[in-house]
Scaffold this active site. Structure first.
Site, PDB file in Angstrom:
ATOM      1  N   TYR A 138      -2.677   4.476   9.153  1.00 20.87           N
ATOM      2  CA  TYR A 138      -3.971   3.920   8.759  1.00 20.87           C
ATOM      3  C   TYR A 138      -3.750   2.857   7.689  1.00 20.87           C
ATOM      4  CZ  TYR A 138      -8.753   3.645   6.920  1.00 20.87           C
ATOM      5  OH  TYR A 138      -9.987   3.214   6.508  1.00 20.87           O
ATOM      6  N   ASP A 233       2.835  -0.436   3.527  1.00 21.49           N
ATOM      7  CA  ASP A 233       1.561   0.005   2.986  1.00 21.49           C
ATOM      8  C   ASP A 233       1.852   1.241   2.151  1.00 21.49           C
ATOM      9  OD1 ASP A 233      -0.834   1.166   2.413  1.00 21.49           O
ATOM     10  OD2 ASP A 233      -1.714   0.868   4.407  1.00 21.49           O
ATOM     11  N   LYS A 261      -5.049   3.273  -4.482  1.00 17.14           N
ATOM     12  CA  LYS A 261      -5.168   4.651  -4.951  1.00 17.14           C
ATOM     13  C   LYS A 261      -4.624   4.859  -6.387  1.00 17.14           C
ATOM     14  CE  LYS A 261      -6.246   6.348  -0.491  1.00 17.14           C
ATOM     15  NZ  LYS A 261      -5.773   6.006   0.840  1.00 17.14           N
TER      16      LYS A 261
HETATM   17  C1  LIG Z   1      -6.468   4.913   1.784  1.00 21.68           C
HETATM   18  C2  LIG Z   1      -5.564   4.025   2.525  1.00 21.68           C
HETATM   19  C3  LIG Z   1      -5.906   2.700   2.832  1.00 21.68           C
HETATM   20  C4  LIG Z   1      -7.271   2.136   2.581  1.00 21.68           C
HETATM   21  O1  LIG Z   1      -7.597   2.088   1.246  1.00 21.68           O
HETATM   22  P1  LIG Z   1      -9.152   2.008   0.861  1.00 21.68           P
HETATM   23  O2  LIG Z   1      -9.127   1.861  -0.629  1.00 21.68           O
HETATM   24  O3  LIG Z   1      -9.772   3.284   1.349  1.00 21.68           O
HETATM   25  O4  LIG Z   1      -9.713   0.827   1.555  1.00 21.68           O
HETATM   26  C5  LIG Z   1      -4.949   1.906   3.429  1.00 21.68           C
HETATM   27  N1  LIG Z   1      -3.725   2.364   3.710  1.00 21.68           N
HETATM   28  C6  LIG Z   1      -3.368   3.639   3.444  1.00 21.68           C
HETATM   29  C7  LIG Z   1      -1.981   4.094   3.757  1.00 21.68           C
HETATM   30  C8  LIG Z   1      -4.282   4.514   2.871  1.00 21.68           C
HETATM   31  O5  LIG Z   1      -3.932   5.781   2.667  1.00 21.68           O
END
Ligand SMILES: *Cc1c(COP(=O)(O)O)cnc(C)c1O
Length: 421
Positions: A138, A233, A261
């Protein structure tokens, strides 16, 4: 009428992010009144030991006093200016110090925005349009990445979202995590067309699936050979696996990194960064456009700085891992006592109990987990005062605020819950 019913009248599904709605486990979400340390307290006054931890940001737990103090001091001087502040430089310095592959960094407000911008940059840098992502990884909800996305969508069983133009999705190629041959096949099929490969170095939105067999190193090699950029990511893994993220942990250096995060300490911050040569292309120093009214917001910078400073405490990650290992061992012991063979994947302070007896090392094996049993497990734990993610394909986050007593309570609840499934 419940609080959830009230919310559903004015907010789609009653929530501002789908997984919070409990759709995959059934029932109604608890509404949080406050959090402190390892706990959240709901509007009925019931306390839970919290392993959602805001879905990753709260590595220090709720309401960490240093973070809260920093935010309060900052708020007393105003909340946003739309002009530079030294806090932005300070947080950028901290990040570039801790993650050597990031020589320059741009702050944004959400992980979605960070990844979307990183991909635009990779396309601008390489002059190519196509990207490769992995099924089950994701990367936020921007159009080009809602192509067989995982997590919330996976749980809802939709392979992609209405509203995403076919013409945009067509530039996204899907490979299989932990299987380099699927990447090399795409490179072979689309020579000179692929701008970047984006990957969660530890897949943490299809449960928790660590890389195997030097998968990340192989990705790096393939990208270099093909002149494509490698984007990590690290929105979950950054400052989670180690001070230098998954890239430091595995010793593989990406070209661009997306962070989020943890770097906001619970406020809305994300960032993307990488080699100077690439980052210089971002406007206004370069021509790849990207902007944000609230980007680098002072409150968010203050929370991020306070959080990262605390992570530098010697032994921080060692202690965190000890907590997580203790929990994992306790759960493994419970399962052998009960004769259950569910698969518990875990790395540092991330873990996921998959309700399958198969080894989980890929998207296909992850989705073989039984989400109906997970739903029962989730509710059994919740009744016993343990808040887990309300969906099978999410990580369990241990924070520095979880105490030995919390972990013991959790292990006991885990035993009782599994026994009664
Ligand atoms: C949470 C997450 C996102 C998206 O971040 P948001 O602040 O919710 O837009 C993208 N990549 C990874 C791996 C994530 O866990």
């Amino acid at each position: 009428m419940s609080l959830f019913d009230d919310a559903k009248k004015v907010i789609p599904g009653g929530v501002n992010s789908p997984v919070r709605a409990f759709a995959s486990v059934g029932g109604e979400p608890y509404f949080v009144e406050r959090g402190y340390g390892s706990k959240v307290v709901d509007t009925n006054g019931k306390e839970y030991i919290d392993y959602v931890c805001s879905w990753g940001p709260l590595i220090l737990g709720h309401c960490d006093q240093d973070v809260i103090r920093a935010v309060k001091e900052c708020a007393d001087k105003g909340t946003s200016y739309g002009a530079p502040t030294v806090r932005e430089t300070k947080l950028a310095e901290l990040i570039t110090e801790m993650i050597p592959s990031i020589e320059m960094v741009r702050m944004v407000n959400s992980g979605t925005e960070a990844v979307m911008s990183a991909i635009r940059l990779a396309r601008g840098f390489t002059n190519r349009d196509m990207i490769i992502k992995f099924e089950g990884c994701y990367h936020g909800h921007s159009d080009g990445l809602l192509v067989k996305a995982g997590s919330g969508l996976l749980t809802f069983g939709a392979p992609s979202s209405p509203g995403v133009p076919v013409s945009i999705a067509g530039n996204t190629l899907i490979a299989q995590y932990n299987d380099i041959s699927t990447v090399d096949k795409l490179f072979l099929e689309y020579p000179g067309k692929i701008a970047c490969v984006i990957v969660e170095p530890v897949a943490a939105n299809m449960g928790v699936v660590p890389p195997e067999d030097n998968f990340l190193q192989k990705l790096k090699t393939s990208c270099e050979r093909e002149g494509a950029l490698l984007i990590f990511d690290e929105i979950i893994t950054g400052f989670r696996l180690s001070l230098s993220g998954a890239q430091g942990y595995y010793g593989v250096t990406p070209d661009i990194t997306a962070l989020g995060k943890i770097i906001g300490g619970g406020l809305p911050v994300a960032a993307y960064g990488g080699r100077r040569e690439i980052m210089k292309l971002v406007s206004p120093s370069g021509s790849v456009y990207q902007a944000g009214t609230l980007s680098g917001n002072p409150l968010a910078m203050a929370a991020g700085i306070a959080t990262l400073e605390k992570l530098k405490t010697p032994g921080f990650y060692k202690k965190l891992k000890e907590k997580s290992d203790y929990l994992r061992c306790g759960m493994d012991e419970n399962m052998s006592k009960l004769g259950l063979k569910y698969t518990l994947n875990s790395i540092e302070s991330l873990s996921c109990l998959f309700f399958t007896e198969h080894k989980v090392d890929s998207y296909q094996t992850a989705i073989s987990a039984d989400t109906k049993i997970y739903a029962k497990y989730f509710h059994g734990m919740l009744e016993r005062g343990i808040a887990l993610a309300p969906a099978q394909f999410e990580a369990m986050f241990v924070s520095a605020a979880h105490t030995d007593a919390d972990l013991d309570t959790t292990i006991k609840a885990h035993y009782e819950t599994l026994k009664n499934l």
